[in-house]
Design an enzyme around this catalytic site. Structure first.
Site, short mmCIF file in Angstrom:
data_model
loop_
_atom_site.label_atom_id
_atom_site.label_comp_id
_atom_site.label_asym_id
_atom_site.label_seq_id
_atom_site.Cartn_x
_atom_site.Cartn_y
_atom_site.Cartn_z
N ALA A 81 130.05 119.88 41.52
CA ALA A 81 129.38 120.63 40.46
C ALA A 81 127.87 120.69 40.68
O ALA A 81 127.22 121.69 40.40
CB ALA A 81 129.68 119.99 39.11
N GLU B 287 126.08 124.95 46.28
CA GLU B 287 126.55 125.49 47.57
C GLU B 287 126.58 127.02 47.57
O GLU B 287 126.56 127.67 48.61
CB GLU B 287 127.94 124.92 47.93
CG GLU B 287 129.12 125.41 47.08
CD GLU B 287 129.21 124.74 45.72
OE1 GLU B 287 129.90 125.27 44.85
OE2 GLU B 287 128.58 123.68 45.54
N ASP C 177 101.98 159.44 55.12
CA ASP C 177 101.71 160.80 55.60
C ASP C 177 101.50 161.69 54.39
O ASP C 177 102.07 161.46 53.31
CB ASP C 177 102.90 161.32 56.41
CG ASP C 177 102.99 160.68 57.78
OD1 ASP C 177 101.93 160.51 58.41
OD2 ASP C 177 104.09 160.34 58.20
N ASP D 105 105.43 158.42 66.18
CA ASP D 105 105.09 157.50 65.08
C ASP D 105 105.82 156.17 65.20
O ASP D 105 105.48 155.20 64.52
CB ASP D 105 105.45 158.13 63.73
CG ASP D 105 104.55 159.30 63.38
OD1 ASP D 105 103.43 159.35 63.89
OD2 ASP D 105 105.00 160.17 62.60
N GLU E 134 123.39 118.32 34.82
CA GLU E 134 124.72 117.73 35.02
C GLU E 134 124.61 116.37 35.72
O GLU E 134 125.24 115.38 35.30
CB GLU E 134 125.59 118.67 35.84
CG GLU E 134 126.01 119.94 35.08
CD GLU E 134 126.56 121.01 35.99
OE1 GLU E 134 126.97 120.68 37.12
OE2 GLU E 134 126.58 122.19 35.58
N ASP F 74 128.21 128.18 36.41
CA ASP F 74 127.56 128.48 37.69
C ASP F 74 128.02 129.78 38.34
O ASP F 74 127.41 130.25 39.29
CB ASP F 74 127.80 127.33 38.70
CG ASP F 74 126.88 126.15 38.43
OD1 ASP F 74 126.26 126.16 37.36
OD2 ASP F 74 126.80 125.25 39.28
#
Length: 894
Positions: free
Chosen positions: A277, A281, A323, A636, A701, A730
């Site tokens: 928890a 990750e 331009d 360019d 947590e 989450d």
């Protein structure tokens, strides 16, 4: 590379010189397949699904699930299993959606090709080209397939990606007289993937896809746009640090619980669950999703991102070099003035929309003005624009396709009464010396019906004038005097002061012996000047203002005269009194250091060649600026590639420039650049928002469990409960923050530094503080309910409710870094509202569904317990909101 020795002969292609029909092309596509190079096998959906369970933390959780069942802890095992499956499915759906989004964007960036089908020039995706197609190529195009040149003008191609040779290879059209004996040689072949660096022509496709030379060496193809951004790499490193820290904390929590006499299996499962928890990750994955969503938003605003790092860099841009033509202006050129035969003419429209020619205040017929008629005829002959009939229900009209300047010249000639077909039949093209941005000149040699050869030229007035020795006065030629040259340039300056783009015209008689001379464009007769206007885009004016408010300097770069450039830039509010205007010639007199010293004062660069663009980019970068540079032509490409954010034109840009660019403007509009900058800032802001949210929640947590163990409390959350918190808070809410609409004031803030930490402006302090408060709120709820009920299961359920509600309330706080809970619009992001509702339903299901209660170890709460756990959840954000509002009021009073 050895000379090509294929058995191609002209017999194979001579029947296709007028192009295929659409029906024949469809048949050949079915036979030969799409014109693509085969790539490695795509990852199957099954592999994508299985990859969700290969993460180290997930594997540990799977082992824990097995241990739970083995030890007889069936409810724990089922809970972990359910959460594992739900978590895996959520990750699978996210990854599949992201992959599809990126694939769609890559398809949009795919190259196109111009082909002649059913006698008309069509722009089609390059993968739809088939053998036998007649393709049209010009400088800057990427060759879509192997083909044979049947018509070519000064064709040179960069084949370095195949041959390694840096010098462009000359290509010639097939010799129609000797093709039966000689076949086709390497000098007649254009290879798939090579770049046209000069000239133009037509070619018949002989091989597509894997049958091309490129197909034979397909491993040389490298797909762009898949690299990770610097931010993703930083967050991956941050994730590794957090993982290490969390594992140590979780190990300590489990160890202290065991030493205190808690069941070993439960504490091990608790430690593992907390680690799962607490470890963010999914942080890099969420960032990837946010980038993909942001890139899709940019596409909706006509900006196509080819390389993900550009998204981050956009938010840091301090200078935009743009331009003028087509980007800041409408690219809808119209000839409004002319100077020919030493007379001035205005080309106006009457109330019927018909063009009238006015000289010295009165209308005249164009056949009474010989020099003007010759000027318009030269504009028609020395021109590659094409006429196309457009049929609709009401009428049949003529559409003109091609370069906007050439379209304007053709339109002026047609409106004056000239007929293109008649002129083309009287002056048949023999040779073309193509225009390029270095020469600023285009010439065409034509043969009349009497067999005479004439060269007609158009280009920059000073270039044309420099190549002329005679001038047309009335209907007669004479040697040009110095005063006449000065007078021509004086008239040119008058036109440019009116913001007109000025083109010069000349001609000469050519002897047959001179046809292939390299001095054709010399000793010409000067005809006159044409002035055309290209009005500024209305939306560009607002975009320039927004850039100024955002601390971004707008710089206009143009090939036009200094006075024209100044007038247009002033109309757009790019140029203000006191700003510097530099011409290409003036830049040539400056060293790189001198240019760096004055670039901050310069807002307009006029009469600029492509080589100057690279110097401009480097000068601003040397002064510490983050530079965005636009480009369309083949020359360019170096400047576009060297800029921090290279921007190519989607409509008028060449393939080589698009390949060099990080971003493509699909509508060639300056306002789309500013929109992309705004989206870039929004994306970065949203990433900060859910980093703030994810890490605050994870800190809360971890601290909840750690502090409980530290002060000797029973564990406030069971392993399954920790995992349901992770799943409920989450997942969807964090992703929904990535869909947060931009804050209105985001373009009123200065650009951020590219070296700025993601945790800048006190974000790390906010994360830690909010995490501590979430943990204290959860423990307070646990203690109060446990004291009142004397029931550990009830106390844990209350703690679960407080922890989840605190995080779901906090997600709304994360919507803005500058506003409190009472200042933000709660319903501005309905995805977030729906995500929070989904999480609340999940929480209620865990507490009240009979089959879920034993799995998660919860008990239904009474009204009093709900008020305690819910009230404590609201307490911190409400106090914070009141404090922020009071603080803002005090600032207002001051």
């Amino acid at each position: 590379m050895e000379a090509l020795e294929r058995a191609y002969v002209f017999e194979d292609i001579k029947d296709n010189i007028h192009g295929l029909s659409e029906s024949e092309a469809a048949k050949r596509l079915e036979i030969h397949g799409r014109n693509v190079i085969k790539q490695g096998k795509k990852k199957s959906w099954l592999k994508t699904l299985l990859s969700q369970f290969t993460d180290l933390m997930i594997i540990i959780l799977i082992v824990s699930c097995i241990i739970s069942f083995f030890m007889g802890e069936n409810s724990e095992g089922i809970a972990i299993l359910v959460i594992l499956v739900l978590n895996g499915l959520l990750g699978f759906i996210q990854e599949m959606r992201t992959e599809k989004a990126i694939e769609a964007l890559m398809n949009m960036a795919a190259p196109h090709a111009k082909v002649i089908r059913d006698g008309k020039i069509k722009d089609i995706p390059a993968d739809m080209v088939v053998p036998g197609d007649l393709i049209v190529i010009e400088a800057g195009d990427r060759v879509p397939a192997d083909c044979v040149v049947i018509e070519g003008n000064s064709l040179f191609l960069d084949e370095s990606m195949l041959t390694g040779e840096s010098i462009p290879a000359s290509k010639n059209q097939i010799n129609k007289r000797t093709y039966r004996q000689d076949g086709i040689t390497n000098s007649n072949i254009l290879y798939m993937g090579s770049m046209v660096t000069n000239g133009n022509g037509k070619a018949v496709v002989t091989a597509t896809g894997m049958n091309t030379e490129m197909g034979r060496i397909a491993d040389m193809i490298v797909t762009a746009g898949t690299e990770e951004t610097p931010l993703q790499k930083k967050l991956e490193r941050l994730g590794e640090i957090i993982v290490t820290f969390c594992l140590i904390i979780c190990g300590l929590v489990a160890l202290m619980g065991i030493l205190r006499g808690e069941p070993i299996v439960q504490m091990l499962l608790g430690g593992i669950s907390l680690a799962v928890a607490a470890v963010p990750e999914g942080l890099p994955a969420v960032v990837t999703i946010a980038l993909a969503i942001g890139v899709r938003r940019m596409v909706q605003r006509n900006a196509l991102i080819r390389r993900l790092p550009a998204v981050e860099t956009l938010g840091c841009a301090t200078v935009i070099c743009s331009d003028k033509t087509g980007t800041l202006t409408e690219n809808r050129m119209t000839v409004v003035s002319a100077y020919a035969g030493k007379c001035l003419y205005n080309l106006e429209r009457n109330f019927n929309g018909r063009m009238v020619i006015v000289s010295k205040g009165r209308e005249i017929k164009q056949d009474k003005a010989f020099a003007l008629r010759l000027l318009l005829k030269t504009g028609l002959i020395c021109n590659n624009a094409r006429l196309a009939e457009v049929k609709d229900k009401k009428a049949q009209t003529i559409d003109i396709e091609g370069d906007p300047t050439e379209v304007a010249l053709v339109r002026a000639a047609l409106d004056s009464g000239l007929d293109k077909n008649t002129v083309d039949s009287c002056y048949r093209r023999v040779k073309e010396i193509p225009f390029d941005s270095d020469r600023k000149l285009m010439s065409v040699v034509s043969r009349t019906n009497k067999g005479e050869l004439f060269l007609f030229a158009k280009g920059a007035p000073e270039v044309i004038l420099d190549k002329c020795s005679r001038i047309l006065v009335g209907e007669y030629e004479r040697e040009m005097t110095l005063s006449e040259r000065e007078n021509v340039m004086k008239e040119c300056r008058k036109m440019t002061a009116m913001a007109l783009r000025v083109i010069g015209f000349a001609y000469r008689i050519v002897e047959k012996s001179q046809l292939w001379s390299d001095k054709l464009e010399e000793k010409m007769v000067f005809i006159g000047l044409a002035g055309m206007t290209d009005p500024p885009r209305k939306e560009a004016i607002d975009a320039v203002f927004r850039c100024r408010m955002a601390g971004i300097k707008t710089v206009m770069i143009t090939g036009d005269h200094k006075e024209t450039a100044k007038a247009v830039a002033a109309a757009l509010d790019i140029y203000r009194e006191g700003d510097r205007i530099l011409t290409g010639a003036e830049m040539d007199q400056l060293s790189d250091k001198e240019l760096e010293n004055i670039c901050n004062e310069t807002t307009v660069y006029a009469r600029v060649y492509p080589r100057h663009k690279l110097r401009i980019v480097r000068a601003y970068r040397a002064k510490g600026h983050i530079v965005a540079m636009t480009g369309d032509g083949v020359n360019d490409a170096p400047a576009v590639k060297d800029a921090d954010i290279g921007i190519a034109m989607g409509k008028s840009g060449t393939d080589v420039t698009r390949q060099s660019a990080a971003m493509i403007l699909m509508d060639d509009n300056f306002s789309s650049i500013v929109a992309a900058v705004e989206e870039g800032r929004n994306i970065y802001s949203n990433i900060r928002k859910f980093i703030r949210y994810l890490l605050s929640c994870n800190v809360g947590e971890v601290l909840t469990m750690f502090l409980a163990s530290l002060i000797g409390l029973p564990i406030p959350l069971m392993p399954a409960q920790i995992l349901i918190v992770n799943l409920a808070t989450d997942g969807l809410p964090a992703i929904a923050l990535g869909l947060e609409p931009g804050e209105p004031e985001i373009m009123n803030m200065p650009p951020r530094s590219p070296n700025e930490s993601i945790f800048a402006h006190g974000l790390s302090g906010i994360i830690v503080t909010r995490g501590i408060l979430i943990a204290l709120s959860t423990l307070a709820s646990f203690l109060i309910v446990f004291t009142n009920s004397k029931n550990i299961a009830t106390a844990r359920t209350a703690a679960l409710v407080t922890l989840v509600l605190s995080q779901l309330i906090h997600v709304f706080e994360c919507k803005s870094e500058t506003k409190g809970l009472f200042e933000i619009k709660l319903f501005s992001n309905m995805y977030l509202v729906l995500a929070v509702i989904s999480s609340l339903i999940m929480l209620l299901g865990v507490i009240y569904l009979p089959f879920m209660i034993p799995v998660f170890g919860t008990v239904p709460l009474n009204l009093n317990e709900w008020m305690i756990s819910g009230g404590i959840s609201l307490l911190v954000p409400v106090i914070f909101g009141i404090w922020r509002e009071r603080k803002n009021r005090k600032k207002g009073l001051c």
